[in-house]
Structures are given as structure tokens and as C-alpha cells.
Design an enzyme around this catalytic site. Structure first.
Site, PDB file in Angstrom:
ATOM      1  N   LYS A 292       0.887  -1.179   0.000  1.00  0.00           N
ATOM      2  CA  LYS A 292       0.000   0.000   0.000  1.00  0.00           C
ATOM      3  C   LYS A 292       0.918   1.221   0.000  1.00  0.00           C
ATOM      4  O   LYS A 292       1.459   1.617   1.024  1.00  0.00           O
ATOM      5  CB  LYS A 292      -0.873  -0.018   1.260  1.00  0.00           C
TER       6      LYS A 292
ATOM      7  N   GLY B 236       2.783   4.535  13.058  1.00  0.00           N
ATOM      8  CA  GLY B 236       3.452   3.320  13.554  1.00  0.00           C
ATOM      9  C   GLY B 236       2.803   2.807  14.829  1.00  0.00           C
ATOM     10  O   GLY B 236       2.590   1.599  14.999  1.00  0.00           O
TER      11      GLY B 236
ATOM     12  N   GLU C 132       9.780   1.598  10.639  1.00  0.00           N
ATOM     13  CA  GLU C 132      10.819   2.607  10.364  1.00  0.00           C
ATOM     14  C   GLU C 132      10.082   3.932  10.417  1.00  0.00           C
ATOM     15  O   GLU C 132       9.287   4.237   9.529  1.00  0.00           O
ATOM     16  CB  GLU C 132      11.406   2.420   8.961  1.00  0.00           C
TER      17      GLU C 132
ATOM     18  N   GLU D 199       9.128  16.500  14.689  1.00  0.00           N
ATOM     19  CA  GLU D 199       9.601  16.322  13.316  1.00  0.00           C
ATOM     20  C   GLU D 199       8.850  17.272  12.386  1.00  0.00           C
ATOM     21  O   GLU D 199       7.622  17.208  12.282  1.00  0.00           O
ATOM     22  CB  GLU D 199       9.368  14.870  12.878  1.00  0.00           C
TER      23      GLU D 199
ATOM     24  N   SER E  96       5.217   7.736   9.605  1.00  0.00           N
ATOM     25  CA  SER E  96       5.300   8.551  10.822  1.00  0.00           C
ATOM     26  C   SER E  96       5.208   7.694  12.082  1.00  0.00           C
ATOM     27  O   SER E  96       4.614   6.601  12.076  1.00  0.00           O
ATOM     28  CB  SER E  96       4.173   9.581  10.812  1.00  0.00           C
ATOM     29  N   THR E  97       5.729   8.229  13.150  1.00  0.00           N
ATOM     30  CA  THR E  97       5.650   7.545  14.448  1.00  0.00           C
ATOM     31  C   THR E  97       4.187   7.416  14.879  1.00  0.00           C
ATOM     32  O   THR E  97       3.776   6.389  15.430  1.00  0.00           O
ATOM     33  CB  THR E  97       6.490   8.326  15.472  1.00  0.00           C
ATOM     34  N   ARG E  98       3.393   8.440  14.590  1.00  0.00           N
ATOM     35  CA  ARG E  98       1.965   8.389  14.965  1.00  0.00           C
ATOM     36  C   ARG E  98       1.280   7.169  14.346  1.00  0.00           C
ATOM     37  O   ARG E  98       0.613   6.398  15.033  1.00  0.00           O
ATOM     38  CB  ARG E  98       1.270   9.680  14.498  1.00  0.00           C
TER      39      ARG E  98
ATOM     40  N   CYS F 296      13.711  11.127   6.559  1.00  0.00           N
ATOM     41  CA  CYS F 296      13.512  10.666   7.938  1.00  0.00           C
ATOM     42  C   CYS F 296      14.721  10.973   8.812  1.00  0.00           C
ATOM     43  O   CYS F 296      14.583  11.328   9.971  1.00  0.00           O
ATOM     44  CB  CYS F 296      13.216   9.181   7.939  1.00  0.00           C
TER      45      CYS F 296
HETATM   46  P1  NAD Z   1       2.432   8.613   7.251  1.00  0.00           P
HETATM   47  O1  NAD Z   1       2.658   7.837   8.510  1.00  0.00           O
HETATM   48  O2  NAD Z   1       1.416   9.672   7.259  1.00  0.00           O
HETATM   49  O3  NAD Z   1       2.015   7.626   6.074  1.00  0.00           O
HETATM   50  C1  NAD Z   1       2.811   6.518   5.737  1.00  0.00           C
HETATM   51  C2  NAD Z   1       1.934   5.443   5.152  1.00  0.00           C
HETATM   52  O4  NAD Z   1       1.023   5.007   6.162  1.00  0.00           O
HETATM   53  C3  NAD Z   1       1.088   5.902   3.963  1.00  0.00           C
HETATM   54  O5  NAD Z   1       1.061   4.880   3.003  1.00  0.00           O
HETATM   55  C4  NAD Z   1      -0.265   6.103   4.584  1.00  0.00           C
HETATM   56  O6  NAD Z   1      -1.332   5.947   3.673  1.00  0.00           O
HETATM   57  C5  NAD Z   1      -0.282   5.010   5.619  1.00  0.00           C
HETATM   58  N1  NAD Z   1      -1.242   5.218   6.712  1.00  0.00           N
HETATM   59  C6  NAD Z   1      -1.656   6.403   7.235  1.00  0.00           C
HETATM   60  N2  NAD Z   1      -2.558   6.174   8.208  1.00  0.00           N
HETATM   61  C7  NAD Z   1      -2.696   4.834   8.317  1.00  0.00           C
HETATM   62  C8  NAD Z   1      -3.469   3.982   9.147  1.00  0.00           C
HETATM   63  N3  NAD Z   1      -4.285   4.465  10.073  1.00  0.00           N
HETATM   64  N4  NAD Z   1      -3.349   2.644   8.981  1.00  0.00           N
HETATM   65  C9  NAD Z   1      -2.516   2.131   8.054  1.00  0.00           C
HETATM   66  N5  NAD Z   1      -1.774   2.880   7.223  1.00  0.00           N
HETATM   67  C10 NAD Z   1      -1.860   4.221   7.364  1.00  0.00           C
HETATM   68  O7  NAD Z   1       3.874   9.125   6.816  1.00  0.00           O
HETATM   69  P2  NAD Z   1       4.244  10.025   5.560  1.00  0.00           P
HETATM   70  O8  NAD Z   1       3.767  11.395   5.862  1.00  0.00           O
HETATM   71  O9  NAD Z   1       3.814   9.361   4.304  1.00  0.00           O
HETATM   72  O10 NAD Z   1       5.838   9.953   5.591  1.00  0.00           O
HETATM   73  C11 NAD Z   1       6.606  10.764   6.383  1.00  0.00           C
HETATM   74  C12 NAD Z   1       7.053  10.015   7.630  1.00  0.00           C
HETATM   75  O11 NAD Z   1       7.783   8.854   7.247  1.00  0.00           O
HETATM   76  C13 NAD Z   1       8.011  10.844   8.454  1.00  0.00           C
HETATM   77  O12 NAD Z   1       7.670  10.717   9.814  1.00  0.00           O
HETATM   78  C14 NAD Z   1       9.368  10.200   8.175  1.00  0.00           C
HETATM   79  O13 NAD Z   1      10.308  10.373   9.184  1.00  0.00           O
HETATM   80  C15 NAD Z   1       8.990   8.772   8.003  1.00  0.00           C
HETATM   81  N6  NAD Z   1      10.028   8.039   7.286  1.00  0.00           N
HETATM   82  C16 NAD Z   1      10.848   7.186   7.979  1.00  0.00           C
HETATM   83  C17 NAD Z   1      11.891   6.506   7.330  1.00  0.00           C
HETATM   84  C18 NAD Z   1      12.793   5.545   8.089  1.00  0.00           C
HETATM   85  O14 NAD Z   1      13.509   4.768   7.452  1.00  0.00           O
HETATM   86  N7  NAD Z   1      12.795   5.564   9.424  1.00  0.00           N
HETATM   87  C19 NAD Z   1      12.089   6.687   5.957  1.00  0.00           C
HETATM   88  C20 NAD Z   1      11.245   7.578   5.270  1.00  0.00           C
HETATM   89  C21 NAD Z   1      10.223   8.240   5.949  1.00  0.00           C
END
Ligand code: NAD
Length: 497
Positions: free
Chosen positions: A192, A250, A268, A400, A246-248, A303
Site C-alpha cells: 500500500k 506506527g 521505520e 519532526e 510517521s511515528t503516529r 527521515c
Molecule cells: P504517514 O505515517 O502519514 O504515512 C505513511 C503510510 O502510512 C502511507 O502509506 C499512509 O497511507 C499510511 N497510513 C496512514 N494512516 C494509516 C493507518 N491508520 N493505517 C494504516 N496505514 C496508514 O507518513 P508520511 O507522511 O507518508 O511519511 C513521512 C514520515 O515517514 C516521516 O515521519 C518520516 O520520518 C517517516 N520516514 C521514515 C523513514 C525511516 O527509514 N525511518 C524513511 C522515510 C520516511
């Protein structure tokens, strides 16, 4: 390295680009069963690019069923390791052959400068595919020492159907960091991708089939996080969920796993990475260049972005002066389709609004803004490279931002620098700049981060496990360890009589 195509060439190519936004299930593109869709747009212009199928729970069910059928009849894990290897090698070749198309999709979809996609993202994608392809027949089990009359083997077996949920900042690369080891280990997968930038991953699904991958092994469901993502995370037939984001979110995924089948959840997540500049560092110009790149590459949507600059008081004035000058020289905003552009827009207007609000909060909490107080006079989701001087307890230093915003925090002693660096809920990456290797070694040990760089920032190769401490996650991408994390061990004990 400059790409031979000009700005006009890319603009022309963009006009005739075919864009696919459907789901990919059982080896073909299909519409969402409910018929829903949403638009994706170009953040550099706001123009609508394509309609994306809005997958829902029933589409996730279909994709997981397809993956489960492929798992059960062993059409992928039953292949000889070298046959699976060949598919991944061919996929890497196809990514190279389609580099212009994939780069255009990525640039139009999320605003990343096209030179970055061609010179950074795509080479990393092919390297990742080839690395995990190479690893397939290097994975070994064990025969343990047992008493005579028994034989004990430890086997590494693939898991089954793995779900992957990925972000928009490096849309294809972050997905391939998951897909390559998941597939190399013999699993089937449902991906996804982020709804903000799904186009390159959607194209990759077909390339997997073109590379000789069996239908049903790699399925993709486009859709929103709260709908398709949540359904995948709750699905009882998904044995592991691998997430970057995002951590949220996660934290939500861990809850979904507990509510469903206790699936393994690999995370991650976010970061607020400190770079520590000690007064004895070798070369301030080189260090400042890496500080600038560490926060403004990909417009800060990284990230591990070095968003906290911990600078010794003795260096502070010169550091700021050089930082501002080098930012102006290196990061001028432009059309991401122009190969000369180094600073594109943020990935969406919604994200621009969020980052501008974070900057306003930095101003209101009293951080001193030394750069970035003039808006960029271009349409699109641009945010100027911004530098604050503040303290570590400010929201601008704790939360962040995920944009081109750094906070410089001065310090006096090594102990103070370490305490500041570790004063964060995150622990993804950190860097230390010093010529004293003994000190560097001590500081590496004291820093709470999954990756620590010494006298560099962001460097690494496929042998480097990448992932975080604390709320930056619980798993590692890249490295053989990632491949093993998509397997489970089986102990086989033979009584030989
Ligand atoms: P996000 O958490 O908003 O979304 C990431 C994915 O999760 C998307 O595909 C989204 O559709 C999905 N998602 C959102 N809500 C969900 C839910 N309730 N249930 C299941 N899936 C859901 O993150 P983003 O804004 O797309 O990306 C930015 C974040 O990613 C930043 O916090 C960044 O630090 C992190 N990131 C981490 C790494 C790493 O290796 N640690 C690498 C790249 C990005």
C-alpha cells in the site's frame, strides 16, 4: 552528473507520459471494487495528474487472497533460489531501462528534482534489488552440535503474505527497501503506497511481471491510509507488516496487530537527528556543506534529516555565516523538471501548510530566525530553507517538521552535546564532527541512535543496517539482517536411532 535531457525535453516528455493509477492484483491492473477514486496532483504547479483508484477493505481482501494463493501453491518460494534471483536482477535491469519514465512519475507526483531521482533514488533502487537478489543463495541455516543419534537443523523459511505500507518522501526507494528482501526471502506481498505519491510503485508492479515474476506474488492496493492501509494492517492473513512512515501511524499499526492476528510489525518511523559539531573538527567548510545538504536535500523530507545542529559556541558565528551563504549557493528553488534544480516544492500543499505552521510556531516560541523569512515567489508547495537558533526544548527542536527547517542549538561541553542529542523521543541517526577519534568513539557509544556518522552525514551502502532507536522504529532496512527479518526459523530435530 548532469543528465543529457534538457528542461524542455523533460517538459515535452511529461506531456505524453502514460499514467496508471489502478490497483494491481493477480498480475493485472484493476479498478477499485467500489469504483471510488481520488486525484493526485503535481505539487510544483497544483495541476491534476491522474485519478487514483481508492482501494478499500474488499480490495485489500482480494489482494491478500491473491498473495495467499501464490503462497500456498508455492509458485514463488518453490522456485530454485537462482530462478528468483534472475527475476529480481531482470527487475533491476527494467528499472534502469525505464529510468526516464520512473523519474518523471516521481518528479511530477511528489516534486522531487528530477536530477535527484536519476542520480540518487533510482541507482539506490537498482542497488537494493541487486543486493537482495545476490543474497538469496547466501542465506544459510545451521546444523547444531547434538548428542550422537540425533541431528538438529535450523532452517530459515519465508513467512507467508507480508504487507508493506510506505511513505511519499522516496516513494519508490522506500518501497523497494521492503519489497526486495520480502521477495528475495520467498514471501508474497501486498504493498500500500502513500496516497500522495503512488505512481512509481504502481508502475513497478507491472515491471515485476515483465521481469518474469509470477502473477499474485506482488500485489498493490492504492488507497488512503485509514482505509486500505488500516485494512491491510488488520488483515488476519497478513503475517508481517513492514512500515515506513510517521511515528503516529506506527503506533496505530501496533494496535491493529494486537486487535487482529498479532502479526509482526516492523517500523521505520520519524526522526529529529542531531549533528554535533565539536570545536576541533577538521574542516568547517566541508562540515557546513554536509549540514546544509543534510537538511535541505529532498527539501528536508528525509527521515534522518539533520534537523538539529548542535554547534559548539566557539564555532557558532562562523558556522551560521557559512551555512547561510552555502544554502543560498546550493539550494535555489526551481521547477523540479529542470535538471539544474536542487530544491523542489514539498510533496503536497497540505504538507506545505503544516511546515509553514511549524515555522510560525518556531517564531512564536522565540527561536531566532536567521534564514528563511521570505516566502518563495513561485506557485506550488515551496518552503524557503529556514534556520532557527534556539534551544532543545522548543517544539521546533523536538517535533519532526519533515521540511527544510533546521534548528541550531549551541553548547559548550561534550557532555552537554550528548545530553542535548539524546533529549528526544527519536533516535534514528546522529553525526559527530571532530578530529579526536577517541572522543568520537566515546560519543558514538553515548548517542542513542540506530545510525551514527563520524565526520560525514548520510553516507553508507547496502551493508549498513538502517533504522532507529526509541520512537524511530524497531527494525532495520538494508543489510542481510533485513532479509532474515522476513524469514522465521524452524528447528528440525531428527532422532536417528
Ligand atoms: P504517514 O505515517 O502519514 O504515512 C505513511 C503510510 O502510512 C502511507 O502509506 C499512509 O497511507 C499510511 N497510513 C496512514 N494512516 C494509516 C493507518 N491508520 N493505517 C494504516 N496505514 C496508514 O507518513 P508520511 O507522511 O507518508 O511519511 C513521512 C514520515 O515517514 C516521516 O515521519 C518520516 O520520518 C517517516 N520516514 C521514515 C523513514 C525511516 O527509514 N525511518 C524513511 C522515510 C520516511
Amino acid at each position: 552528473m548532469a543528465h543529457p535531457l534538457s528542461h524542455q525535453d523533460w517538459q515535452r516528455k511529461a506531456q505524453s507520459l502514460a499514467i496508471e493509477g489502478r490497483l494491481f492484483i493477480e498480475g493485472r491492473y484493476v479498478a477499485a471494487q467500489g469504483g471510488g477514486s481520488f486525484d493526485c496532483s503535481n505539487p510544483a504547479t497544483g495541476a491534476r495528474l491522474a485519478s487514483i483508484a481508492q482501494g478499500q477493505a474488499q480490495d485489500v481482501d482480494a489482494a491478500v487472497a491473491s498473495a495467499l494463493a501464490a503462497w500456498n501453491d508455492r509458485r514463488w518460494r518453490g522456485l530454485a533460489p537462482r530462478a528468483r534471483m534472475q527475476v529480481l536482477y531482470r527487475l533491476a535491469d527494467l528499472v534502469e531501462q525505464h529510468a526516464d519514465e520512473l523519474a518523471l512519475l516521481e518528479t511530477l507526483d511528489m516534486g522531487k528534482p528530477i536530477s535527484d531521482v536519476l542520480n540518487i533514488d533510482l541507482p539506490e533502487v537498482t542497488k537494493t534489488l541487486r543486493y537482495f537478489a545476490e543474497c538469496i543463495d547466501k542465506m544459510e541455516g545451521a546444523v547444531t552440535h547434538t548428542a550422537p543419534g540425533s541431528l538438529h537443523m535450523i532452517l530459515h523459511e519465508p513467512l507467508g503474505v507480508v504487507g508493506a505500507i510506505t511513505p511519499w518522501n522516496y516513494p519508490l526507494l522506500m518501497a523497494v527497501w521492503k519489497l526486495a528482501p520480502i521477495l528475495a526471502a520467498g514471501n508474497c506481498v501486498v504493498l500500500k503506497p502513500a496516497e500522495q505519491a503512488p505512481l512509481s510503485c504502481t508502475r513497478l508492479a507491472q515491471l515485476f511481471i515483465d521481469a518474469g515474476g509470477p502473477a499474485g506474488v506482488f500485489n498493490l492496493v492504492n488507497g488512503l491510509g485509514m482505509e486500505a492501509g488500516r485494512a491491510l494492517a488488520l488483515h488476519p492473513d497478513v503475517i508481517k507488516l513492514s512500515f515506513t512512515g510517521s511515528t503516529r501511524v506506527g503506533k496505530l499499526l501496533m494496535g491493529y496487530a494486537g486487535q487482529s492476528n498479532m502479526k509482526r510489525v516492523a517500523l521505520e518511523t520519524g526522526g529529529k537527528s542531531p549533528q554535533i559539531f565539536m570545536p576541533d573538527l577538521y574542516d568547517l567548510d566541508a562540515a557546513v556543506d554536509r549540514a546544509v545538504g543534510g537538511i535541505f536535500d529532498n527539501a528536508g523530507q528525509v527521515c534522518n534529516a539533520g534537523s538539529r545542529l548542535l554547534v559548539h559556541h566557539d564555532l557558532q558565528t562562523a558556522f551560521i555565516e557559512k551555512f547561510v551563504a552555502r544554502t543560498q549557493a546550493l539550494y535555489q528553488p526551481g521547477d523540479p523538471l529542470d535538471p539544474a534544480t536542487t530544491l523542489g516544492p514539498l510533496a503536497s500543499q497540505a504538507h506545505q501548510t503544516k511546515v509553514l505552521a511549524d515555522i510560525a510556531r518556531g517564531q512564536s516560541e522565540g527561536a531566532q530566525q536567521v534564514m528563511g523569512d521570505t516566502a518563495i515567489a513561485m506557485p506550488g508547495a515551496y518552503v524557503p530553507p529556514t534556520l532557527f537558533v534556539g534551544h532543545n526544548r522548543m517544539a521546533i527542536a523536538q517535533e519532526e517538521v519533515f521540511g527544510p527547517v533546521a534548528t541550531l542549538i549551541p553548547f559548550d561541553t561534550e557532555a552537554e552535546a550528548i545530553a542535548l542529542a539524546n533529549d528526544s523521543v527519536y533516535g534514528l541517526a546522529a553525526a559527530v564532527w571532530t578530529r579526536d577519534l577517541k572522543q568520537a568513539h566515546r560519543m558514538v557509544g553515548a548517542l542513542e541512535a540506530g545510525v551514527v556518522w563520524v565526520n560525514c552525514f548520510g553516507d553508507g551502502d547496502m551493508t549498513q543496517p538502517f533504522g532507529g532507536y526509541k520512537q524511530s522504529g524497531n527494525s532495520r532496512d538494508k543489510h542481510m539482517a533485513s532479509l532474515l527479518s522476513y524469514t522465521q526459523s524452524k528447528s528440525a530435530w531428527f532422532e536417528l536411532g
